[in-house]
Design an enzyme around this catalytic site. Structure first.
Site, PDB file in Angstrom:
ATOM      1  N   CYS A   1       0.849  -1.200   0.000  1.00  0.00           N
ATOM      2  CA  CYS A   1       0.000   0.000   0.000  1.00  0.00           C
ATOM      3  C   CYS A   1       0.880   1.244   0.000  1.00  0.00           C
ATOM      4  O   CYS A   1       0.626   2.224  -0.699  1.00  0.00           O
ATOM      5  CB  CYS A   1      -0.903   0.037   1.224  1.00  0.00           C
TER       6      CYS A   1
ATOM      7  N   CYS B   1     -28.539  -7.352  11.626  1.00  0.00           N
ATOM      8  CA  CYS B   1     -29.807  -6.674  11.855  1.00  0.00           C
ATOM      9  C   CYS B   1     -30.928  -7.313  11.041  1.00  0.00           C
ATOM     10  O   CYS B   1     -32.029  -7.540  11.538  1.00  0.00           O
ATOM     11  CB  CYS B   1     -29.692  -5.199  11.467  1.00  0.00           C
TER      12      CYS B   1
END
Lengths: 109, 285
Positions: B100, B246
């Site tokens: 990175c 959820c």
């Protein structure tokens, strides 16, 4: 062999003689209890850190025996009186024989 | 340890003795490491105008000890994963021989502000990209490395690292222009009742925040604190994992993490929290 084990310590760098200072330590470790089973029903072997010590200039400050019920990433916070300048040496003992060490130096204010 | 005011303590004690199923979010201020001042309670964003009177971070809905954990990076266990990701940031992977840092150098400089604007439109790919999708695009196209699993620990840790350098900055995702179609799709999902319990996101997080759903204190469901270190599973949790949990709790078949549906929902939910500070990695129970 526990992976990604990383000891961390937070202690003041400066103190007056006789001061009581707060020290925080945390080591990232899975603390596998030995009570769990994997998806095939085999027991996952115990792998914990079973002892933690803190010494100041060679004198023992705390010596802790740890048991399998202690959770992941064990955290200890305690107070220590600093009589003089010197080094705190922290040591964690792993079930697999590894020993992890960290030090933190204190100078007199 | 941070101290809550005596008034707050009295208020919550009163709520408990009254046996009410309503527990107000706690009034408190969040300053991380004594230097990053967080906006955790503010004016409604454009998205929620007329629906919520104010924006309240999930931080206010958690207990004193949990709130204190987030106020110090040493106590915040999520930072363990950030540390791992810092190592990964500098690790060369893939056929291109890059890490990175080969392109982006120092994460604290190059990634500052990035978390706050994602998900966002990618001009070249002509799609809405979440931070996870962008990380994997970087890995496959520039590093020529294997993509990371969407909700894997490695991925979530990397997102936490990128998020951590934007802490304190206001969430500011775009809702118009090329993303508007996706945003509308997300809004549709937010208000659609699902599962055997026939609950939409709004039923809990818009109509009933502050109330208890069994033992859990319902928040407004903002995602400014993601990835979240949850005490219940002692790991970082990604936004899509949370969505999945959820929706599962409504007893519905859930969408897959990384699916277009969840990307759209993430964009919409993120825009609801526009104006709150980026908190990730936060600590919740």
């Amino acid at each position: 062999m526990a992976e990604n084990v990383r000891p961390r310590v937070k202690a003041p760098r400066q103190a007056s003689a006789g001061d009581s200072v707060t020290i925080k330590t945390l080591i990232s470790h899975p603390m596998e209890s030995g009570q769990r089973k994997d998806s095939d029903g085999n027991t996952i072997p115990r792998s914990i850190i079973h002892r933690f010590t803190c010494e100041f200039n060679g004198e023992m400050v705390v010596d802790v025996t740890m048991e399998p019920a202690i959770s992941t990433n064990p955290y200890f916070e305690f107070d220590a009186v600093v009589p003089e300048a010197g080094d705190f040496k922290f040591t964690w003992y792993d079930d697999d024989g590894d020993v992890y060490e960290d030090t933190s130096s204190v100078v007199m204010a | 340890m941070r101290k809550t005011t005596a008034i707050t303590a009295l208020l919550s004690a009163g709520a408990i003795t009254a046996g009410a199923a309503y527990a107000e979010p706690v009034e408190d201020t969040l300053v991380v490491n004594g230097e990053i001042e967080m906006t955790t309670w503010t004016e409604p964003s454009e998205t929620v105008e007329g629906k919520l009177l104010e924006l309240i971070s999930g931080w206010h809905f958690r207990g004193t000890e949990t709130r204190a954990m987030q106020a110090d990076d040493f106590d915040n266990s999520g930072m363990i994963f950030v540390q791992d990701a810092k190592d990964a940031w500098n690790t060369v992977e893939g056929d291109a021989g890059k890490s990175c840092s080969s392109c982006h150098e120092d994460v604290a400089g190059s990634m500052k502000g990035v978390r706050a604007v994602y998900p966002k439109w990618n001009e070249d790919a002509e799609e809405v990209r979440t931070l996870e999708m962008q990380v994997n695009a970087c890995r496959t196209e520039n590093m020529e490395a294997e993509p990371l699993g969407y909700t894997s620990t490695d991925m979530t840790s990397m997102v936490a690292l990128i998020s951590s350098v934007s802490r304190g900055m206001p969430v500011d995702v775009a809702t118009d222009g090329p993303v508007s179609e996706t945003w509308e799709a997300g809004k549709e999902l937010y208000y659609t009742r699902t599962g055997q319990l026939e609950l939409s996101c709004a039923n809990c997080h818009e109509d009933n925040y502050g109330r208890m759903i069994r033992a859990d204190h319902l928040s407004q469901g903002h995602i400014n604190g993601f990835p979240v270190y949850r005490l219940k599973n002692t790991k970082l949790n990604s936004v899509h994992d949370r969505f999945k949990g959820c929706i599962r709790d409504t007893r519905a078949e859930t969408f897959a993490p990384g699916s277009p549906e969840f990307v759209a929902l993430e964009l919409y939910v993120a825009s609801r929290g526009n104006g709150l500070s980026v908190e990730g990695p936060s600590v919740r129970n």
